[in-house]
Design a protein around this motif. Structure first.
Motif, PDB file in Angstrom:
ATOM      1  N   ASP A   1       6.212  -2.520  -6.722  1.00 40.58           N
ATOM      2  CA  ASP A   1       6.211  -1.177  -6.126  1.00 40.58           C
ATOM      3  C   ASP A   1       6.405  -0.337  -7.080  1.00 40.58           C
ATOM      4  O   ASP A   1       7.055  -0.348  -8.203  1.00 40.58           O
ATOM      5  N   ASP A   2       5.926   1.202  -6.805  1.00 43.05           N
ATOM      6  CA  ASP A   2       6.243   2.013  -7.752  1.00 43.05           C
ATOM      7  C   ASP A   2       7.621   2.581  -7.404  1.00 43.05           C
ATOM      8  O   ASP A   2       8.299   3.100  -8.718  1.00 43.05           O
TER       9      ASP A   2
ATOM     10  N   GLU B   1       0.932  -1.264  -0.084  1.00 45.88           N
ATOM     11  CA  GLU B   1      -0.082  -0.047   0.022  1.00 45.88           C
ATOM     12  C   GLU B   1       0.898   1.255  -0.125  1.00 45.88           C
ATOM     13  O   GLU B   1       1.903   1.134   0.670  1.00 45.88           O
ATOM     14  N   ALA B   2       0.561   2.195  -0.604  1.00 47.52           N
ATOM     15  CA  ALA B   2      -0.574   2.413  -1.765  1.00 47.52           C
ATOM     16  C   ALA B   2      -0.230   2.247  -2.993  1.00 47.52           C
ATOM     17  O   ALA B   2      -0.818   1.924  -3.863  1.00 47.52           O
ATOM     18  N   ARG B   3       1.137   2.981  -3.348  1.00 47.88           N
ATOM     19  CA  ARG B   3       1.323   3.010  -4.763  1.00 47.88           C
ATOM     20  C   ARG B   3       1.875   1.760  -5.120  1.00 47.88           C
ATOM     21  O   ARG B   3       1.922   1.599  -6.581  1.00 47.88           O
TER      22      ARG B   3
HETATM   23 MG    MG Z   1       4.621   2.909  -1.126  1.00 55.28          MG
END
Ligand code: MG
Ligand code: PRP
Length: 170
Positions: free
Chosen positions: A118-119, A56-58
Motif C-alpha cells: 500500500d502507499d 484500492e485505490a492507492r
Molecule cells: Mg488506500
C-alpha cells in the motif's frame, strides 16, 4: 534518493488537522517512482511470494508495479460493490471515516504466500482488514510493504508480528 523531497504534504486535507501525504508528486516523476518501486523490491526479494495484494485505490499504485517487477500476480482488494465475482468482505475504520473492503473468493488459494502493498500505513485499519480478508481465504501473509509509514499513529501494533517494510517514515 530522498523520497520525502518528492512527497507533497497538504495541510488540512481531507479535513482539518490531517496533514495529507500526497504521493502523486512522487509518482509524477518516472525516475523517482521507479527507484521507489525498485527499493521496495530489494527489501522484500528474499521472501518467497506467490502474490501481491493491494487495497484500492492507492495500494494499486504501489502493488501493481511491484508485482510486475517481482514477476508475481496482483490481487486487488476493493471497496464494496466493485468486484463482479463472489467476494468475502470485512468492515474497517480509517484515519478519517469508515468503509468495507472485499476480495474475490477465488483470488487466493489456501497456502499461497501473499505480500501486502500500500502507499501508506497510518492507523493500520486498512491493512488489518486486508490481512483478515487474505486469511479468510487461507492465504498466508508473509509481509507488508509501504511507501510511507506514519510512525506516530503506531499502525504496526495492529498488524501482529508480520514483517513490515516502509520506504519513508514520518
Ligand atoms: Mg488506500
Ligand atoms: C488511505 C491510504 C491507505 C490508508 C491508510 O487510503 O491509501 O490505504 O488510507 O490508513 P490506515 O492505516 O489508517 O487504514 P484511503 O482509504 O483514504 O483510500 P484510497 O487509497 O482509495 O485513496
Amino acid at each position: 534518493m530522498n523520497y520525502k523531497e518528492h512527497i507533497r504534504v497538504i495541510p488540512d486535507f481531507p479535513q482539518p488537522g490531517i496533514r495529507f501525504k500526497d504521493i502523486t508528486t512522487l509518482t509524477n516523476n518516472g525516475v523517482v517512482y521507479a527507484a521507489a518501486i525498485n527499493e521496495i523490491k530489494q527489501a522484500i526479494q528474499d521472501k518467497q511470494i506467490d502474490l501481491i495484494a493491494g487495497p484500492e485505490a492507492r495500494g494499486f499504485i504501489i502493488g501493481a508495479p511491484l508485482a510486475v517487477a517481482m514477476g508475481v500476480g496482483f490481487v486487488p482488494i476493493r471497496k464494496s460493490g466493485k468486484l463482479p465475482g463472489e467476494v468475502v468482505e470485512a468492515s474497517y475504520d480509517l484515519e478519517y471515516g469508515k468503509d468495507k473492503l472485499t476480495i474475490h473468493k477465488d483470488a487466493i488459494k489456501p497456502g499461497q504466500k501473499v505480500l501486502i502493498a500500500d502507499d501508506l500505513l497510518a492507523t493500520g485499519g486498512t491493512i488489518a482488514t486486508t490481512i483478515n480478508l487474505i486469511e479468510q481465504l487461507g492465504g498466508e501473509v508473509v509481509g507488508a510493504a509501504f511507501l510511507i509509514e506514519l510512525g506516530y499513529l503506531d499502525g504496526r501494533s495492529k498488524l501482529g508480528d508480520i514483517d513490515i517494510f516502509s520506504l519513508v517514515t514520518y
